[in-house]
Design an enzyme around this catalytic site. Structure first.
Site, PDB file in Angstrom:
ATOM      1  N   LYS A  45       0.825  -1.217   0.000  1.00 29.87           N
ATOM      2  CA  LYS A  45       0.000   0.000   0.000  1.00 29.87           C
ATOM      3  C   LYS A  45       0.855   1.262   0.000  1.00 29.87           C
ATOM      4  O   LYS A  45       0.610   2.191  -0.758  1.00 29.87           O
ATOM      5  CB  LYS A  45      -0.915   0.029   1.233  1.00 29.87           C
ATOM      6  CG  LYS A  45      -1.921  -1.085   1.347  1.00 29.87           C
ATOM      7  CD  LYS A  45      -2.848  -0.884   2.537  1.00 29.87           C
ATOM      8  CE  LYS A  45      -2.179  -0.966   3.887  1.00 29.87           C
ATOM      9  NZ  LYS A  45      -1.674  -2.321   4.201  1.00 29.87           N
ATOM     10  N   ASN A 103      -3.329   6.195   6.062  1.00 26.78           N
ATOM     11  CA  ASN A 103      -2.622   5.244   6.922  1.00 26.78           C
ATOM     12  C   ASN A 103      -1.110   5.435   6.816  1.00 26.78           C
ATOM     13  O   ASN A 103      -0.356   4.944   7.638  1.00 26.78           O
ATOM     14  CB  ASN A 103      -3.002   3.811   6.504  1.00 26.78           C
ATOM     15  CG  ASN A 103      -2.530   2.762   7.480  1.00 26.78           C
ATOM     16  OD1 ASN A 103      -2.785   2.842   8.667  1.00 26.78           O
ATOM     17  ND2 ASN A 103      -1.816   1.764   6.976  1.00 26.78           N
ATOM     18  N   HIS A 122      -3.901  -9.843  10.353  1.00 25.20           N
ATOM     19  CA  HIS A 122      -4.823  -9.304  11.373  1.00 25.20           C
ATOM     20  C   HIS A 122      -5.887 -10.324  11.788  1.00 25.20           C
ATOM     21  O   HIS A 122      -6.997  -9.940  12.172  1.00 25.20           O
ATOM     22  CB  HIS A 122      -5.497  -8.030  10.855  1.00 25.20           C
ATOM     23  CG  HIS A 122      -4.538  -6.959  10.477  1.00 25.20           C
ATOM     24  ND1 HIS A 122      -3.603  -6.445  11.350  1.00 25.20           N
ATOM     25  CD2 HIS A 122      -4.328  -6.312   9.293  1.00 25.20           C
ATOM     26  CE1 HIS A 122      -2.887  -5.519  10.740  1.00 25.20           C
ATOM     27  NE2 HIS A 122      -3.296  -5.432   9.497  1.00 25.20           N
TER      28      HIS A 122
END
Length: 441
Positions: free
Chosen positions: A117, A140, A185
């Site tokens: 990302k 982010n 996650h």
């Protein structure tokens, strides 16, 4: 509306502080809380916002009940019982990106994925800058989304995590992309499907979806007006032609891989995604190509940090999940004449390491494994010779002893760093310093 009519900011990290700043600038009544007793920067926050009531050390039920809405930081799960109760009661629960989406007036590119990302967001920003767009780059990555609104930007590019997307409802990006999806996650999501569903929210209301044809989890689950795909798949619009080592756009040659400053097929994929997004935005192709050719990558992301005796040392400390390490190991393994010596390990976050089995067998000279979950990682890489080492000093020394000309030593941990380091940055810096030391001996 609740009687006190205030917004309650939950979480006092970087994004939470940006929300407090944004709302107070708007003249909105704000209160804030953090479940930590002493969150970093608390005193500076009290000085900056003397009129904002702040509670620490847990949730304050009266504030939770009386707030008109909750603005939750990405690090705090909406499923937390104290927050989930408010959702059930019908209270609005949003995040900083939702506030940004409601306020932004310029086109937005929204970028998510398990890996790459930051690289793609940064490179897209450089392309947009070269094309005179004065882009606002963050989310982010780097600058919180709300702090970009002061810029005179003609385009926004936001890196977004699945956590941020959970509390975002009106993104409606001009272009949205999921670059890839791999296990990550799973300590926060009930299942991999739930994690994918959180990522898929990025496509809600978008005009153009850019997705990875090699990874069907990135394909929009709902209809979007236009789609552009990238990948090694023969039907990809933007394609990596591995046989001829070049990048293509619908059959037209764009670049040879030898023209790129970055190494590895995984980096070629990142560049393809940026070119696809640039296409969707109608940015100048010649300027885009010149920019991607010159891009040398980000720190701690497959960064070449040392080279001696025909051996190259790569710092990929940002690879905190299996998918990132898989991409780096495969990408570098395919592009070198020798073998890879992989340094990995740390906190595994409940991941399945078995996807590393085949590339480990194919590309590794050795796996040097350290940290809390090193034994579990060794089981997942059982097809390759693995050694358990005590720490980074031992790993680098052993890698130096094993490496042969043409090899690459790759720090790509597939794990979080917090069992041994304060952050992935500290871990990468330690590796880089030790790699340079042994290369200069």
């Amino acid at each position: 509306m609740a009687k006190d009519g205030f917004d309650l900011v939950i979480g006092l990290g970087v994004s939470g502080r940006s929300v407090i700043r944004y709302l107070t600038d708007q003249g909105m009544p704000v209160r804030a809380l953090d479940t930590r007793a002493e969150p970093a920067g608390l005193e500076a926050l009290r000085v900056e916002f003397p009129n904002v009531k702040i509670h620490t050390g847990g949730f304050k039920s009266g504030w939770m009940n009386n707030a008109r809405r909750l603005i939750v930081s990405p690090g705090v799960a909406v499923a937390t019982p104290a927050i989930a109760e408010q959702v059930v009661a019908g209270k609005e629960v949003i995040g900083d990106v939702e506030l940004f989406a409601r306020a932004a007036s310029e086109p937005l590119v929204a970028i998510t994925g398990s890996n790459a990302k930051s690289t793609v967001t940064t490179l897209l920003g450089q392309v947009a800058e070269a094309c005179g767009m004065n882009p606002g780059i963050g989310g982010n990555l780097g600058v919180p989304a709300l702090e970009l609104l002061d810029d005179q930007a003609r385009l926004y590019a936001l890196e977004l995590s699945s956590f941020q997307l959970e509390t975002t409802y009106s993104l409606s990006a001009e272009v949205a992309t999921i670059l890839n999806v791999s296990q990550d996650h799973l300590d926060r999501y009930a299942s991999f499907a739930d994690y994918v569903a959180a990522k898929q929210r990025i496509y809600d209301g978008c005009q153009v979806a850019v997705w990875n044809r090699d990874d069907l989890a990135t394909r929009p689950h709902a209809g979007v007006p236009r789609q552009i795909s990238f990948g090694a798949h023969p039907e990809a619009d933007y394609r990596l032609d591995t046989e001829n080592a070049q990048l293509l756009c619908r059959g037209e040659r764009l670049l040879a891989l030898s023209e790129l400053a970055l190494t590895g097929h995984h980096n070629a994929m990142n560049i393809l995604s940026v070119l696809a997004i640039s296409d969707a935005l109608s940015l100048n192709r010649d300027k885009a190509l010149a920019t991607v050719k010159a891009f040398t990558g980000l720190p701690h992301r497959c960064q070449l940090v040392a080279e001696a005796g025909g051996v190259r040392w790569f710092n990929d400390s940002k690879a905190t999940n299996v998918g990132a390490t898989l991409a780096a190991l495969t990408g570098i393994g395919e592009s070198i004449d020798g073998k890879v010596i992989l340094i990995a390990g740390g906190q595994g976050k409940g991941q399945d390491f078995s996807p590393l089995t085949e590339p480990a067998r194919q590309y590794l000279r050795a796996g040097l494994l350290m940290g809390e979950d090193r034994s579990t990682l060794a089981e997942g890489m059982s097809a390759a010779p693995c050694e358990l080492v005590a720490d980074m000093e031992a790993a680098v020394a052993r890698a130096h002893a094993l490496a042969q000309p043409g090899d690459a030593v790759l720090l790509s941990p597939a794990c979080a760093s917090f069992d041994m380091y304060s952050s992935f940055v500290a871990r990468g810096d330690d590796f880089s310093a030790r790699a340079r030391e042994v290369c200069h001996d």
